[in-house]
Write an enzyme that holds these catalytic residues in place. Structure first.
Site, PDB file in Angstrom:
ATOM      1  CB  SER A  96      14.469  29.860  19.483  1.00 36.64           C
ATOM      2  OG  SER A  96      14.996  31.103  19.056  1.00 36.64           O
ATOM      3  CD  GLU A 122       4.775  47.338  18.518  1.00 38.22           C
ATOM      4  OE1 GLU A 122       4.471  46.214  18.066  1.00 38.22           O
ATOM      5  OE2 GLU A 122       4.416  48.387  17.991  1.00 38.22           O
TER       6      GLU A 122
END
Length: 140
Positions: A96, A122
């Site tokens: 999602s 990150e």
């Protein structure tokens, strides 16, 4: 071997996988969802020099959310602390999240046997994306 959700639960109950805080509702068929902590770091240096100490600025994600800018790297972390001495955990973004064009790791997709800590995320996006603290952003 990828553990099923039932096996992850068994290994947590046996003490072989530790997740703190643990919430059984975050177990999936083949993974456990991890949530985003409310703090991010961004680099303030215009050029990131690998031989120098880099400067960062802390951002706090408010409850009403924060919009991430494309082309900027955000360093986040998981809300959950994880550890295991038996398994090599793999970190992946939730599908999602990926459908929004939000990447949660550049290179660090595997943990080490014996790793104990929070996962560094990150984070980058391909277009502006609004994020919130405690969203289920990735899975191990």
């Amino acid at each position: 071997m990828i553990l099923s959700g039932l096996e992850i639960k068994k290994q947590i109950e046996a003490g072989n996988i530790r997740i703190d805080p643990y919430d059984e509702k975050l177990i999936n068929p083949n993974s456990y969802n991890l949530r985003l902590h409310n703090e991010l770091l961004v680099y303030t240096d215009e050029i990131l020099d690998m031989r120098k100490q880099l400067n960062t600025k802390k951002l706090v994600i408010p409850e009403e959310g924060m919009v991430l800018d494309p082309g900027r790297l955000y360093l986040g972390r998981t809300y959950e602390h994880t550890s295991t001495d038996l398994y090599v955990p793999m970190l992946e973004g939730r599908s999602s999240v990926g459908r929004l064009g939000l990447f949660i790791h550049v290179t660090a997709g595997f943990g080490d046997v014996g790793f104990s800590g929070f996962w560094t995320l990150e984070i980058q996006c391909v277009q502006p994306v609004k994020i919130y603290p405690m969203i289920e952003i990735c899975q191990i």
